[in-house]
Enzyme design. Sequence first.
Site, PDB file in Angstrom:
ATOM      1  N   HIS A 122       0.871  -1.182   0.000  1.00 46.16           N
ATOM      2  CA  HIS A 122       0.000   0.000   0.000  1.00 46.16           C
ATOM      3  C   HIS A 122       0.910   1.234   0.000  1.00 46.16           C
ATOM      4  O   HIS A 122       2.021   1.187   0.533  1.00 46.16           O
ATOM      5  CB  HIS A 122      -0.846  -0.041   1.277  1.00 46.16           C
ATOM      6  N   ASP A 199       3.127  -4.713   8.072  1.00 49.18           N
ATOM      7  CA  ASP A 199       1.904  -3.922   7.938  1.00 49.18           C
ATOM      8  C   ASP A 199       0.730  -4.894   8.050  1.00 49.18           C
ATOM      9  O   ASP A 199       0.443  -5.646   7.122  1.00 49.18           O
ATOM     10  CB  ASP A 199       1.923  -3.205   6.581  1.00 49.18           C
ATOM     11  N   GLN A 202      -4.401  -5.451   6.814  1.00 43.60           N
ATOM     12  CA  GLN A 202      -5.352  -6.382   6.198  1.00 43.60           C
ATOM     13  C   GLN A 202      -5.288  -7.790   6.793  1.00 43.60           C
ATOM     14  O   GLN A 202      -5.922  -8.714   6.274  1.00 43.60           O
ATOM     15  CB  GLN A 202      -5.112  -6.462   4.679  1.00 43.60           C
ATOM     16  N   LYS A 225     -10.349  -0.895  10.535  1.00 41.03           N
ATOM     17  CA  LYS A 225     -10.474  -2.070   9.660  1.00 41.03           C
ATOM     18  C   LYS A 225     -10.821  -3.326  10.465  1.00 41.03           C
ATOM     19  O   LYS A 225     -11.090  -4.375   9.897  1.00 41.03           O
ATOM     20  CB  LYS A 225      -9.184  -2.293   8.876  1.00 41.03           C
ATOM     21  N   CYS A 363      -4.688   2.411  -3.837  1.00 37.37           N
ATOM     22  CA  CYS A 363      -3.468   2.922  -3.195  1.00 37.37           C
ATOM     23  C   CYS A 363      -2.301   1.948  -3.347  1.00 37.37           C
ATOM     24  O   CYS A 363      -1.510   1.754  -2.409  1.00 37.37           O
ATOM     25  CB  CYS A 363      -3.687   3.245  -1.715  1.00 37.37           C
TER      26      CYS A 363
HETATM   27  N1  7TS Z   1      -1.670  -0.833   4.581  1.00 40.26           N
HETATM   28  C1  7TS Z   1      -2.546  -1.610   3.941  1.00 40.26           C
HETATM   29  C2  7TS Z   1      -2.143  -2.984   3.519  1.00 40.26           C
HETATM   30  C3  7TS Z   1      -3.834  -1.118   3.695  1.00 40.26           C
HETATM   31  O1  7TS Z   1      -4.712  -1.903   3.057  1.00 40.26           O
HETATM   32  C4  7TS Z   1      -4.183   0.191   4.118  1.00 40.26           C
HETATM   33  C5  7TS Z   1      -5.522   0.799   3.811  1.00 40.26           C
HETATM   34  C6  7TS Z   1      -3.223   0.938   4.805  1.00 40.26           C
HETATM   35  C7  7TS Z   1      -1.976   0.400   5.007  1.00 40.26           C
HETATM   36  C8  7TS Z   1      -3.517   2.294   5.323  1.00 40.26           C
HETATM   37  O2  7TS Z   1      -4.418   2.218   6.390  1.00 40.26           O
HETATM   38  P1  7TS Z   1      -5.005   3.541   7.072  1.00 40.26           P
HETATM   39  O3  7TS Z   1      -6.033   3.034   8.017  1.00 40.26           O
HETATM   40  O4  7TS Z   1      -3.873   4.208   7.757  1.00 40.26           O
HETATM   41  O5  7TS Z   1      -5.569   4.372   5.969  1.00 40.26           O
HETATM   42  N2  7TS Z   1      -6.171   0.229   2.704  1.00 40.26           N
HETATM   43  C9  7TS Z   1      -7.277   0.712   2.094  1.00 40.26           C
HETATM   44  C10 7TS Z   1      -7.889   0.054   1.046  1.00 40.26           C
HETATM   45  O6  7TS Z   1      -7.497  -1.011   0.583  1.00 40.26           O
HETATM   46  N3  7TS Z   1      -8.953   0.765   0.639  1.00 40.26           N
HETATM   47  O7  7TS Z   1      -9.032   1.862   1.414  1.00 40.26           O
HETATM   48  C11 7TS Z   1      -8.001   1.823   2.317  1.00 40.26           C
END
Ligand code: 7TS
Length: 405
Positions: A122, A199, A202, A225, A363
């Site tokens: 990401h 990370d 997910q 999430k 992203c």
């Molecule tokens: N890393 C991964 C693997 C992610 O899927 C996401 C967000 C992030 C980092 C960032 O997370 P945040 O909570 O700090 O924004 N992924 C997604 C997505 O797949 N669609 O919207 C956000």
Amino acid sequence: MYDTVKTREDFPILSRTVYGRPLVYLDNAATTQKPRCVVESIVNEYYSVNANVHRGVHFLSQQATELHENSRETVRRFINARSASEIVFTRGTTESVNLVASSFADSQMQAGDEVIVSVMEHHSNIVSWQLQAARKGIVLKVIPMNDQGELLLDEYEKLFTPRTRIVSVAHVSNVLGTVNPVAELIRIAHAHDVPVLIDGAQSIPHTPVDVQALGADFYVFSGHKVYGPTGIGVLYGREEWLDRLPPYQGGGEMIKNVSFEKTTFNELPFKFEAGTPDYIGSTALARALDYVSALGMEDIERHERGLTLYALSRLKSIPGMRIFGEAEHRSGVVSFLVDGVHPLDMGTLLDRMGIAVRTGHHCAEPLMRRMGVEGTVRASFALYNTMSEVDALAEGIERACKMLR
Ligand code: 7TS
């Protein structure tokens, strides 16, 4: 095994309609819906406990502090960290990665030193390091993958040099659903004396995680999430590493003593928590973790695996269907394109049928480039999704194809 239909009653939003149709929410990789207990935790704490934490001698402040610190313990238990002082509350995955990238690069890296990431990261796990690359002259090395969407371990091993300082990779891809062999990636890095950041944005909502068993040096995730509120997330760091890293931001909470001549910093984890923390959010996150723990992470994983296998088989029978991500170990994210149909058109038509999916590059532009596409349509599953929602998705895609072709 929990009862999915009954569980759905815990999520009021799931019974709403959009465009007069029942909502089929399949954008869980972006954010999950919230159970009643999480929303009620937020309301109740504001109504009956609210006070700033760690500062007051008064009753409410002490009660709020106790809730906040109990939540830290809940997170510790959830990922089996050794100590609650290894749990830092942040705004989310993105802030956690930026914190490590900044503090690690500042203290542990020189110009020419290298960080290894993967092609399926990401943007948050790419750009955070690129900012440091621009500032400090560090170099990014990229683990490639095969066409199934699996990282190439042989190529990974070859990336290590005497200048490698850290590895930073996703546990699960938000586009391909690939579950990366993180224990193995960590083992290889440690054989080179290199620490690893995982990370877990997910993975945490979908599978049990034991940071000690994995051997992770840093493990990061977002509350929203995993059925928790927005604006709160976690950085787990092994104490040896967190001790070595300088603070990320300055302010209240993170100091021991301040004078204009010399300031000393607070102990872990407060050294990394400048300013008033999101104590309302931490309590609600703990309720979310309690909620999934009560259902059972193994059962959630089993349920979502069933949904994913069914979705893959239904979607593959649609003419012109192309699935991205065929890893042997995969999670409940299904990315696809149908020949001759633009992903945005597909997403828009599905939306009109009440089906929420994500379209675009998710992203992960470098991954899109590797796959030779500009974007995909992505359905992603959560503990409350049902087989009939998968049917609705498959039928919706077929209808959209007929309309668009
Ligand atoms: N890393 C991964 C693997 C992610 O899927 C996401 C967000 C992030 C980092 C960032 O997370 P945040 O909570 O700090 O924004 N992924 C997604 C997505 O797949 N669609 O919207 C956000």
